[in-house]
Design a protein around this motif. Structure first.
Motif, PDB file in Angstrom:
ATOM      1  N   LEU A 207       0.996  -1.299  -0.204  1.00 46.42           N
ATOM      2  CA  LEU A 207       0.140  -0.198   0.137  1.00 46.42           C
ATOM      3  C   LEU A 207       0.625   1.344   0.147  1.00 46.42           C
ATOM      4  O   LEU A 207       0.832   2.371  -1.069  1.00 46.42           O
ATOM      5  CB  LEU A 207      -0.721   0.427   1.465  1.00 46.42           C
ATOM      6  CG  LEU A 207      -1.815   0.734   1.189  1.00 46.42           C
ATOM      7  CD1 LEU A 207      -2.638   1.371   0.160  1.00 46.42           C
ATOM      8  CD2 LEU A 207      -3.101   1.035   3.159  1.00 46.42           C
ATOM      9  N   THR A 208       1.958   1.041   0.992  1.00 50.27           N
ATOM     10  CA  THR A 208       2.731   2.625   0.396  1.00 50.27           C
ATOM     11  C   THR A 208       3.215   2.360  -0.793  1.00 50.27           C
ATOM     12  O   THR A 208       2.923   3.900  -0.624  1.00 50.27           O
ATOM     13  CB  THR A 208       3.953   2.330   1.939  1.00 50.27           C
ATOM     14  OG1 THR A 208       2.965   2.278   3.453  1.00 50.27           O
ATOM     15  CG2 THR A 208       4.591   3.564   1.549  1.00 50.27           C
ATOM     16  N   VAL A 212       2.244   6.020  -2.775  1.00 51.10           N
ATOM     17  CA  VAL A 212       3.032   7.515  -3.478  1.00 51.10           C
ATOM     18  C   VAL A 212       2.985   7.444  -4.947  1.00 51.10           C
ATOM     19  O   VAL A 212       3.753   8.319  -5.960  1.00 51.10           O
ATOM     20  CB  VAL A 212       4.617   6.074  -2.125  1.00 51.10           C
ATOM     21  CG1 VAL A 212       5.777   7.655  -3.557  1.00 51.10           C
ATOM     22  CG2 VAL A 212       4.906   6.921  -1.231  1.00 51.10           C
ATOM     23  N   SER A 213       3.543   6.547  -5.756  1.00 52.76           N
ATOM     24  CA  SER A 213       3.598   5.716  -6.809  1.00 52.76           C
ATOM     25  C   SER A 213       2.294   6.141  -7.544  1.00 52.76           C
ATOM     26  O   SER A 213       2.454   7.212  -8.221  1.00 52.76           O
ATOM     27  CB  SER A 213       3.533   4.802  -7.682  1.00 52.76           C
ATOM     28  OG  SER A 213       4.572   4.215  -7.240  1.00 52.76           O
ATOM     29  N   LEU A 214       0.655   6.067  -7.380  1.00 53.40           N
ATOM     30  CA  LEU A 214       0.122   7.054  -7.801  1.00 53.40           C
ATOM     31  C   LEU A 214      -0.236   8.667  -7.751  1.00 53.40           C
ATOM     32  O   LEU A 214      -0.099   9.397  -8.059  1.00 53.40           O
ATOM     33  CB  LEU A 214      -1.236   6.751  -6.659  1.00 53.40           C
ATOM     34  CG  LEU A 214      -3.280   6.722  -7.745  1.00 53.40           C
ATOM     35  CD1 LEU A 214      -3.065   6.898  -9.126  1.00 53.40           C
ATOM     36  CD2 LEU A 214      -3.754   6.271  -6.732  1.00 53.40           C
ATOM     37  N   GLY A 239       1.128   2.488  -9.296  1.00 49.41           N
ATOM     38  CA  GLY A 239       0.823   2.956  -8.325  1.00 49.41           C
ATOM     39  C   GLY A 239      -1.023   2.173  -8.042  1.00 49.41           C
ATOM     40  O   GLY A 239      -1.249   1.448  -7.160  1.00 49.41           O
ATOM     41  N   VAL A 240      -1.664   2.182  -9.151  1.00 53.33           N
ATOM     42  CA  VAL A 240      -2.925   1.551  -9.177  1.00 53.33           C
ATOM     43  C   VAL A 240      -2.804  -0.005  -9.053  1.00 53.33           C
ATOM     44  O   VAL A 240      -3.470  -0.505  -7.800  1.00 53.33           O
ATOM     45  CB  VAL A 240      -3.756   2.150 -10.616  1.00 53.33           C
ATOM     46  CG1 VAL A 240      -5.081   1.196 -10.600  1.00 53.33           C
ATOM     47  CG2 VAL A 240      -3.759   3.226 -10.682  1.00 53.33           C
ATOM     48  N   ALA A 241      -1.913  -0.831  -9.726  1.00 55.43           N
ATOM     49  CA  ALA A 241      -1.643  -2.188  -9.458  1.00 55.43           C
ATOM     50  C   ALA A 241      -1.432  -2.278  -8.238  1.00 55.43           C
ATOM     51  O   ALA A 241      -1.664  -3.465  -7.727  1.00 55.43           O
ATOM     52  CB  ALA A 241      -0.794  -2.572 -10.585  1.00 55.43           C
ATOM     53  N   CYS A 247      -5.408  -4.829  -2.101  1.00 51.54           N
ATOM     54  CA  CYS A 247      -7.052  -5.093  -1.925  1.00 51.54           C
ATOM     55  C   CYS A 247      -7.463  -6.854  -1.993  1.00 51.54           C
ATOM     56  O   CYS A 247      -7.893  -6.677  -0.939  1.00 51.54           O
ATOM     57  CB  CYS A 247      -7.844  -3.872  -2.650  1.00 51.54           C
ATOM     58  SG  CYS A 247      -7.727  -2.219  -2.501  1.00 51.54           S
ATOM     59  N   LEU A 248      -6.639  -7.295  -2.583  1.00 54.09           N
ATOM     60  CA  LEU A 248      -6.538  -8.646  -2.359  1.00 54.09           C
ATOM     61  C   LEU A 248      -6.336  -8.703  -1.902  1.00 54.09           C
ATOM     62  O   LEU A 248      -6.776 -10.215  -1.086  1.00 54.09           O
ATOM     63  CB  LEU A 248      -6.439  -9.121  -4.546  1.00 54.09           C
ATOM     64  CG  LEU A 248      -7.245  -8.026  -5.741  1.00 54.09           C
ATOM     65  CD1 LEU A 248      -5.592  -8.708  -6.710  1.00 54.09           C
ATOM     66  CD2 LEU A 248      -8.301  -9.168  -5.333  1.00 54.09           C
ATOM     67  N   TRP A 249      -5.474  -8.323  -1.415  1.00 52.78           N
ATOM     68  CA  TRP A 249      -4.438  -8.990   0.055  1.00 52.78           C
ATOM     69  C   TRP A 249      -5.259  -8.580   1.091  1.00 52.78           C
ATOM     70  O   TRP A 249      -5.348 -10.047   2.011  1.00 52.78           O
ATOM     71  CB  TRP A 249      -3.059  -8.472   0.203  1.00 52.78           C
ATOM     72  CG  TRP A 249      -2.945  -8.376   1.726  1.00 52.78           C
ATOM     73  CD1 TRP A 249      -2.614  -8.051   2.499  1.00 52.78           C
ATOM     74  CD2 TRP A 249      -1.593  -9.185   2.486  1.00 52.78           C
ATOM     75  NE1 TRP A 249      -1.814  -8.453   3.488  1.00 52.78           N
ATOM     76  CE2 TRP A 249      -1.441  -9.556   2.756  1.00 52.78           C
ATOM     77  CE3 TRP A 249      -1.127 -11.106   1.627  1.00 52.78           C
ATOM     78  CZ2 TRP A 249      -0.997 -10.056   3.733  1.00 52.78           C
ATOM     79  CZ3 TRP A 249      -0.272 -11.776   2.626  1.00 52.78           C
ATOM     80  CH2 TRP A 249      -0.473 -11.762   3.914  1.00 52.78           C
ATOM     81  N   ALA A 250      -5.832  -7.720   1.298  1.00 54.89           N
ATOM     82  CA  ALA A 250      -6.259  -6.824   2.512  1.00 54.89           C
ATOM     83  C   ALA A 250      -8.173  -7.001   3.172  1.00 54.89           C
ATOM     84  O   ALA A 250      -8.051  -7.890   4.579  1.00 54.89           O
ATOM     85  CB  ALA A 250      -6.070  -5.635   2.530  1.00 54.89           C
TER      86      ALA A 250
END
Length: 486
Positions: A207-208, A212-214, A239-241, A247-250
């Protein structure tokens, strides 16, 4: 239903205590935004370099926000609030003492880390103290810095840049930070002993850098080339990826994840957060266009542009006075729908405005626009936390804050791209005015999308205030979740 007399005194004390620190963060962001050109001149660097003063803050914020929930569980609310506020104070002093652009950019990152913790934590502490009661009235109060920032920030920034050294842009934070620390020490309830909270390392690693990338990619869209720039689409896409992977992990891990995105199954949270995302277009996206319009098309300086934007902030303040008495009596659907509709209608005149449009007319329009925009955010903030369990509030604050921040960055990026594309064909003042007209139409369109989505909100106010301790169906009991988090 028995009418509620308002939040209890201890909740009011907590609310006003955290507001002091919150005002420092909001004022700082709006003041620095108007000083970019002055900083580039005084520090003898290019505009592209000095833009990192804002970019570094934004990226550091993306690092800090996801960690707030874990840090609050590990340290406690009061300790984390005071530590973050002290860090913001340190960052402000260091920024005022910066000797070149590189040091200023580094110290702004320190401010961003602190600010990224303070803003969601402010909402969390107030909503947890309220325990599901008087959410609408509290949303009116904690939204005060958002209303005051656009009024005070540009004007104060313009005055400082015109009559004082640029370092005073950061010294003005010091009184708020010092007062906020004293109040926090005296007023905020004592934290329990620190506990060992489990950190979701995989989630942090996804996520971090994803945020940051997004945020970095979106911040570069406003430069020449827009989305065609490699430093815009490449980091934004990465960043989107990464965020999608998080989200899939969480989702299957729920409360064990760094941020419990499974909370978005809670309808009040996801509908409010989606509309907060779109409100970012109206708040941040249009705030990107308005000062540029007054300076580029109408030839005003920074201070004059800030003064001309005061009516919009006054409108936002007046909306809080009006809504404080009705926000808990009227369903959020009708307040939000009307507010976004008023915002859209009040943006239309700028889509027809040129260099000679009557200035008093535009200031009147901005007053109405502020009324609409300020009215939209209050019921959304209150509705997002309706029915949530006490231990779910921190993650809900993070989710709503991140989506509003991403909405602002995305809205600014889109409107900057539209403006740059139209301005490339402008060869005179009339062409420049036409470019702004086109960009304002895009702002109107996105606001109308928010009008349509407002129908997803409930049309009736709740019969009684929800219990903050209730648990969502299918979820472990609140005490079990608290033990699992630790």
């Amino acid at each position: 239903m028995v009418e509620n007399s308002g939040p209890p005194p201890e909740v009011k004390r907590i609310t006003w205590t955290v507001l002091v620190g919150g005002m420092a963060v909001l004022f700082d962001s709006t003041i620095v935004a108007v000083g970019i050109h002055t900083l580039a001149t005084d520090l003898d660097v290019s505009l592209a370099t000095i833009q990192w003063v804002s970019t570094a803050y934004l990226l550091a914020l993306g690092v800090a926000v996801p960690l707030v929930g874990w840090a609050q569980r590990a340290l406690g609310s009061k300790r984390l609030w005071m530590a973050a506020l002290a860090l913001f104070l340190l960052g402000s002093v260091l920024c005022s003492l910066a000797w070149d652009a590189t040091s200023l950019i580094a110290f702004r990152a320190v401010q961003g880390l602190a600010g990224g913790m303070l803003m969601p934590l402010m909402t969390t502490m107030v909503m947890q103290a309220a325990r599901g009661q008087n959410l609408g009235k509290l949303a009116v109060t904690i939204g005060l810095p958002v209303a005051l920032g656009p009024i005070v920030g540009p004007v104060l920034g313009g005055l400082i840049l015109q009559y004082l050294h640029w370092s005073w842009m950061f010294w003005v934070n010091v009184p708020f930070c010092v007062a906020g620390l004293i109040l926090a020490w005296r007023v905020l309830p004592r934290d329990p002993a620190p506990t060992r909270a489990r950190l979701d390392v995989v989630g942090l690693a996804l996520l971090t850098p994803g945020l940051v990338s997004l945020l970095y990619g979106l911040s570069n869209v406003s430069h020449d080339g827009g989305l065609a720039r490699a430093d815009a689409w490449a980091p934004a896409g990465a960043g989107v990826a990464l965020v999608a992977a998080f989200c899939l992990w969480a989702v299957p891990r729920g409360h064990r994840a760094l941020v419990d995105v499974a909370l978005l199954r809670h309808r009040p949270l996801w509908t409010s957060s989606a509309l907060m995302f779109l409100s970012g277009f109206g708040l941040f996206g249009a705030m990107f266009l308005l000062p540029l319009y007054f300076q580029t098309v109408r030839g005003h300086d920074v201070l004059q542009a800030g003064l001309l934007l005061i009516p919009q902030g006054v409108g936002a303040l007046l909306s809080r006075v009006a809504l404080g008495k009705v926000v808990e009596r009227v369903g959020p659907r009708w307040i939000t729908l009307t507010a976004f509709l008023v915002t859209a209608v009040a943006t239309v005149p700028f889509a027809f405005a040129g260099a000679m449009t009557n200035q008093w007319w535009l200031m009147g329009v901005l007053l109405v626009r502020g009324l609409g925009l300020g009215s939209a955010l209050i019921p959304l903030m209150a509705h997002a936390f309706t029915g949530l369990a006490h231990d779910d509030v921190p993650d809900a604050s993070i989710v709503s804050r991140l989506l509003q921040q991403l909405g602002g960055s995305f809205g600014t990026a889109v409107l900057a791209t539209v403006l740059a594309g139209q301005a490339a064909h402008a060869h005179d003042l009339v062409g420049a005015a036409h470019a702004f007209d086109h960009a304002f139409w895009w702002a109107v369109a996105f606001t109308l999308v928010a009008v349509a989505l407002s129908f997803l909100l409930p049309g009736q106010p709740p019969g009684r205030a929800p219990r903050a301790e209730q648990d969502r169906p299918g979820q472990p009991a609140r005490t079990e979740r608290a033990v699992a988090r630790a």
